[in-house]
Design an enzyme around this catalytic site. Structure first.
Site, PDB file in Angstrom:
ATOM      1  N   GLY A   6       0.716  -1.341   0.113  1.00  0.00           N
ATOM      2  CA  GLY A   6       0.109  -0.037   0.081  1.00  0.00           C
ATOM      3  C   GLY A   6       0.875   1.286  -0.128  1.00  0.00           C
ATOM      4  N   GLY A  50       3.073  -3.960  -3.942  1.00  0.00           N
ATOM      5  CA  GLY A  50       2.881  -4.289  -5.412  1.00  0.00           C
ATOM      6  C   GLY A  50       2.801  -2.938  -6.171  1.00  0.00           C
ATOM      7  CB  CYS A  60     -20.359   2.622 -26.903  1.00  0.00           C
ATOM      8  SG  CYS A  60     -19.293   1.718 -28.410  1.00  0.00           S
ATOM      9  CE1 TYR A  89      -3.701  -4.344  -7.681  1.00  0.00           C
ATOM     10  CE2 TYR A  89      -2.074  -2.521  -7.249  1.00  0.00           C
ATOM     11  CZ  TYR A  89      -2.422  -3.652  -6.751  1.00  0.00           C
ATOM     12  OH  TYR A  89      -1.997  -4.231  -5.632  1.00  0.00           O
TER      13      TYR A  89
HETATM   14  C1  LIG Z   1      -3.244  -5.832  -2.695  1.00  0.00           C
HETATM   15  C2  LIG Z   1      -2.628  -6.269  -1.486  1.00  0.00           C
HETATM   16  C3  LIG Z   1      -0.842  -5.738  -1.434  1.00  0.00           C
HETATM   17  C4  LIG Z   1      -0.430  -5.069  -2.367  1.00  0.00           C
HETATM   18  O1  LIG Z   1      -0.909  -3.768  -2.245  1.00  0.00           O
HETATM   19  P1  LIG Z   1      -0.298  -2.449  -3.103  1.00  0.00           P
HETATM   20  O2  LIG Z   1      -1.072  -1.436  -2.853  1.00  0.00           O
HETATM   21  O3  LIG Z   1      -0.052  -2.831  -4.626  1.00  0.00           O
HETATM   22  O4  LIG Z   1       1.090  -2.295  -2.561  1.00  0.00           O
HETATM   23  C5  LIG Z   1      -0.493  -6.360  -0.192  1.00  0.00           C
HETATM   24  N1  LIG Z   1      -0.948  -7.157   0.593  1.00  0.00           N
HETATM   25  C6  LIG Z   1      -2.193  -7.469   0.636  1.00  0.00           C
HETATM   26  C7  LIG Z   1      -3.084  -8.470   1.706  1.00  0.00           C
HETATM   27  C8  LIG Z   1      -2.891  -7.117  -0.665  1.00  0.00           C
HETATM   28  O5  LIG Z   1      -4.361  -7.431  -0.954  1.00  0.00           O
END
Ligand SMILES: *Cc1c(COP(=O)(O)O)cnc(C)c1O
Length: 364
Positions: A215, A251, A314, A342
């Site tokens: 996150g 991620g 559309c 994403y």
């Molecule tokens: C989606 C997710 C992540 C990665 O989140 P990012 O915002 O892409 O860094 C890590 N851990 C869990 C449990 C997730 O669901």
């Protein structure tokens, strides 16, 4: 930490000349350098990559060199990662695991509910688990909140206590620690505040392994800005006591910068005074601006009258970027930056039955 946006690459000109747009272009050398610098800033904190951000095999190949493991959120992702990197440790999380998923052999299983734990215990299988906790901590400023209140993710402290009792009553399932992925879109100081709360909670439970989730903030409005990994790494190093294992699983902040979505203008029109450029493809290839409600950053270009860049779908939701001050004409190539996470893999590819984009890899 700031990053400079690379200028348009020669491969883009080649793809355009060959009529092979729209396409995703991934810069693997950039990914390699970025993850290397994140790793260095982390000073011994374990780094897993959250595969759901982008499971592209070429990206995973580069990431596998630098990460301690992969975090997967389904049996599909697990099979994908195992097929490509059978030796790399895997943590499996996600709410709504099927029995087959709960029984998978993984390095760490992130338990999301007492019900899930009971199903695991009933199988009699051995497993190393982290309990996913949803603490009542403030997550203001987050772009997505998975914790800090009533959500389907993880467990509140009473449910965690129930799980700890269930685990202590047997010895096949081992409690290794806790997992918390509470919010996404926070900067380093706010992430460190959350980490301090999670670590204090873990110490209260008497566990030494702490997965702090992902996150880390990414700014689509300011593509040159980057999460302050130095501050975060230093803060975690100060927080960590001897014998404790800290782990994170980002991620988006790892792969977003290395991808571009490149396409071409099909039509330019003025409607009720406002200028629109319609490009080939659209949000069924890169759903990110539609889901997040942002303008996907555009690389390069010459200044001009603000133009709203839309795709071929559309639907009025097929907007890639609004009122971009950029001169665009039919035939121009448009290169969207920050398309490495994403983007393609969360998009509704089959809508309108368009051909799929190409995938091209730079570097390496
Ligand atoms: C989606 C997710 C992540 C990665 O989140 P990012 O915002 O892409 O860094 C890590 N851990 C869990 C449990 C997730 O669901």
């Amino acid at each position: 930490m700031t990053r400079t946006l690379p200028a348009r690459s020669p491969v883009v000109e080649a793809l355009a000349a060959a009529g092979r747009l729209p396409a995703f272009v991934y810069d693997l050398s950039e990914l390699d350098a970025h993850v290397r610098s994140v790793r260095a800033a982390l000073r011994g904190v374990e780094l897993y990559y959250a595969v759901k951000a982008n499971p592209d095999p070429e990206l995973l190949r580069v990431l596998a060199r630098h990460v301690d493991g992969f975090e997967v959120a389904s049996g599909g992702e697990l099979a994908h990662v195992r097929g490509l990197h059978p030796e790399t440790p895997v943590a499996m999380g996600g709410p709504g695991k099927t029995d087959a998923e709960i029984h998978s052999e993984v390095t760490r299983l992130h338990v999301e509910s007492p019900g899930e734990l009971r199903r695991l215990l009933a199988s009699g299988r051995a497993a190393d688990v982290l309990l996913r906790v949803n603490l009542d901590v403030p997550v203001e400023g987050a772009s997505l909140a998975m914790g800090g209140g009533a959500t389907p993710f993880g467990m509140d402290p009473p449910s965690v206590a129930e799980c700890v009792d269930l685990i202590r009553a047997q010895d096949a399932v081992r409690l290794r620690g806790i997992h918390a992925h509470l919010a996404s879109g926070l900067e380093a100081p706010a992430m460190l505040d959350l980490a301090a709360a999670v670590v204090e909670y873990a110490r209260g439970l008497g566990v030494a392994e702490i997965n702090l989730g992902g996150g880390m903030a990414v700014s689509y409005a300011e593509p040159g800005r980057c999460f302050d990994w130095e501050t975060y790494g230093r803060g975690l190093a100060e927080l960590r006591r001897p014998g404790e294992t800290f782990r994170i699983e980002p991620g988006r902040s790892l792969t977003v910068y290395c991808g571009r979505y490149v396409t071409r203008v099909i039509d330019v029109k003025r409607v009720h005074g406002e200028l629109f450029a319609v490009v080939a493809g659209g949000t069924h290839h890169i759903r990110t601006p539609a889901t997040k409600g942002h303008n996907q950053p555009v690389a390069g270009g010459e200044p001009g009258e603000p133009v709203t860049i839309v795709g071929q779908l559309c639907t009025p939701k097929d907007v890639l970027a609004r009122r971009v001050p950029m001169r665009l004409e039919r035939g121009d190539v448009v290169e969207f930056a920050m398309a490495g996470a994403y983007a393609w893999n969360i998009s509704h590819h089959d809508f309108l039955m368009h051909p799929r984009p190409g995938f091209h890899y730079l570097g390496e």
